[in-house]
Design an enzyme around this catalytic site. Sequence first.
Site, PDB file in Angstrom:
ATOM      1  N   ARG A  30       0.837  -1.204   0.000  1.00  0.00           N
ATOM      2  CA  ARG A  30       0.000   0.000   0.000  1.00  0.00           C
ATOM      3  C   ARG A  30       0.870   1.251   0.000  1.00  0.00           C
ATOM      4  O   ARG A  30       1.861   1.320   0.742  1.00  0.00           O
ATOM      5  CB  ARG A  30      -0.909   0.030   1.232  1.00  0.00           C
ATOM      6  N   ASP A  31       0.462   2.243  -0.799  1.00  0.00           N
ATOM      7  CA  ASP A  31       1.160   3.522  -0.785  1.00  0.00           C
ATOM      8  C   ASP A  31       0.943   4.182   0.577  1.00  0.00           C
ATOM      9  O   ASP A  31      -0.166   4.174   1.117  1.00  0.00           O
ATOM     10  CB  ASP A  31       0.628   4.424  -1.914  1.00  0.00           C
ATOM     11  N   ILE A  32       2.006   4.761   1.118  1.00  0.00           N
ATOM     12  CA  ILE A  32       1.949   5.358   2.457  1.00  0.00           C
ATOM     13  C   ILE A  32       1.091   6.631   2.484  1.00  0.00           C
ATOM     14  O   ILE A  32       0.582   7.016   3.544  1.00  0.00           O
ATOM     15  CB  ILE A  32       3.383   5.635   2.961  1.00  0.00           C
ATOM     16  N   ASN A  88       5.685   6.873 -13.213  1.00  0.00           N
ATOM     17  CA  ASN A  88       6.299   8.189 -13.374  1.00  0.00           C
ATOM     18  C   ASN A  88       7.785   8.039 -13.689  1.00  0.00           C
ATOM     19  O   ASN A  88       8.440   7.132 -13.174  1.00  0.00           O
ATOM     20  CB  ASN A  88       6.129   9.013 -12.097  1.00  0.00           C
ATOM     21  N   GLU A  96       9.440  10.434  -7.590  1.00  0.00           N
ATOM     22  CA  GLU A  96      10.075  10.798  -6.309  1.00  0.00           C
ATOM     23  C   GLU A  96      10.969   9.692  -5.776  1.00  0.00           C
ATOM     24  O   GLU A  96      11.969   9.972  -5.114  1.00  0.00           O
ATOM     25  CB  GLU A  96       8.988  11.134  -5.273  1.00  0.00           C
ATOM     26  N   VAL A  97      10.581   8.459  -6.009  1.00  0.00           N
ATOM     27  CA  VAL A  97      11.381   7.326  -5.531  1.00  0.00           C
ATOM     28  C   VAL A  97      11.997   6.647  -6.765  1.00  0.00           C
ATOM     29  O   VAL A  97      11.260   6.180  -7.657  1.00  0.00           O
ATOM     30  CB  VAL A  97      10.526   6.325  -4.732  1.00  0.00           C
ATOM     31  N   HIS A 101       8.419   1.650 -10.247  1.00  0.00           N
ATOM     32  CA  HIS A 101       7.195   1.174  -9.605  1.00  0.00           C
ATOM     33  C   HIS A 101       5.982   1.584 -10.419  1.00  0.00           C
ATOM     34  O   HIS A 101       5.984   2.609 -11.089  1.00  0.00           O
ATOM     35  CB  HIS A 101       7.065   1.724  -8.169  1.00  0.00           C
ATOM     36  N   MET A 102       4.956   0.758 -10.313  1.00  0.00           N
ATOM     37  CA  MET A 102       3.674   1.030 -10.960  1.00  0.00           C
ATOM     38  C   MET A 102       2.656   1.352  -9.873  1.00  0.00           C
ATOM     39  O   MET A 102       2.516   0.591  -8.913  1.00  0.00           O
ATOM     40  CB  MET A 102       3.250  -0.209 -11.752  1.00  0.00           C
ATOM     41  N   HIS A 103       1.981   2.501  -9.996  1.00  0.00           N
ATOM     42  CA  HIS A 103       0.878   2.825  -9.084  1.00  0.00           C
ATOM     43  C   HIS A 103      -0.388   2.154  -9.603  1.00  0.00           C
ATOM     44  O   HIS A 103      -0.686   2.234 -10.798  1.00  0.00           O
ATOM     45  CB  HIS A 103       0.605   4.338  -9.072  1.00  0.00           C
TER      46      HIS A 103
HETATM   47  P1  AMP Z   1       6.500   8.487  -7.462  1.00  0.00           P
HETATM   48  O1  AMP Z   1       6.195   9.948  -7.509  1.00  0.00           O
HETATM   49  O2  AMP Z   1       5.872   7.743  -8.632  1.00  0.00           O
HETATM   50  O3  AMP Z   1       7.979   8.214  -7.332  1.00  0.00           O
HETATM   51  O4  AMP Z   1       5.750   7.929  -6.192  1.00  0.00           O
HETATM   52  C1  AMP Z   1       6.388   7.452  -5.056  1.00  0.00           C
HETATM   53  C2  AMP Z   1       5.312   6.969  -4.123  1.00  0.00           C
HETATM   54  O5  AMP Z   1       5.905   6.248  -3.074  1.00  0.00           O
HETATM   55  C3  AMP Z   1       4.483   8.080  -3.485  1.00  0.00           C
HETATM   56  O6  AMP Z   1       3.104   7.894  -3.833  1.00  0.00           O
HETATM   57  C4  AMP Z   1       4.730   7.892  -1.987  1.00  0.00           C
HETATM   58  O7  AMP Z   1       3.589   8.156  -1.205  1.00  0.00           O
HETATM   59  C5  AMP Z   1       5.146   6.443  -1.919  1.00  0.00           C
HETATM   60  N1  AMP Z   1       5.995   6.086  -0.780  1.00  0.00           N
HETATM   61  C6  AMP Z   1       7.128   6.697  -0.385  1.00  0.00           C
HETATM   62  N2  AMP Z   1       7.660   6.065   0.681  1.00  0.00           N
HETATM   63  C7  AMP Z   1       6.847   5.015   0.947  1.00  0.00           C
HETATM   64  C8  AMP Z   1       6.845   3.970   1.919  1.00  0.00           C
HETATM   65  N3  AMP Z   1       7.810   3.873   2.844  1.00  0.00           N
HETATM   66  N4  AMP Z   1       5.854   3.058   1.884  1.00  0.00           N
HETATM   67  C9  AMP Z   1       4.873   3.134   0.961  1.00  0.00           C
HETATM   68  N5  AMP Z   1       4.818   4.085   0.014  1.00  0.00           N
HETATM   69  C10 AMP Z   1       5.781   5.024   0.006  1.00  0.00           C
END
Ligand code: AMP
Length: 114
Positions: A30-32, A88, A96-97, A101-103
Amino acid sequence: MVEETIFSKIIRKEIPADIVYEDDLVLAFRDIAPQAPVHFLIVPKKDIPTVNDITEDDEVMLGRLFSTAARLAKEYDVDESGYRLTVNCNSDGRQEVFHLHMHLMGGRLMQRMG
Ligand code: AMP
C-alpha cells in the site's frame, strides 16, 4: 552500481510496509500516502531506477507488473469499476522514488488526464 532507495529496504523487509502481494519477481504494498481508496505500488525486486533503465532482460518482470495489477484489481474489487496504472519517470514525470514502480489507483473516479 544502482543507488538503493527505501523500496529496496521494503523488499528486503528491513522496514515495514503493508504488503499485499509477493512473488519471485515483484512485491506490491500500500502507498503510504494514498491518493485513492485503493492505492498500491507494484515494484520489481530488481533495483531498476527508472523506465529509462529497462532492458529486454526485464520483459518477463514487466509482464508480471501488469499481471499483478490485474490480480490485485480483482482481489480488491476494482476490476469492474476500473482503475489507473501509472509509472512516473524523472522530474517532469514527478518521480520521487528512484526504484521503478507502478501505481495502481482505484475506488474513485480519476481526474481526466491533461
Ligand atoms: P512516485 O512519484 O511515482 O515516485 O511515487 C512514489 C510513491 O511512493 C508516493 O506515492 C509515496 O507516497 C510512496 N511512498 C514513499 N515512501 C513510501 C513507503 N515507505 N511506503 C509506501 N509508500 C511510500
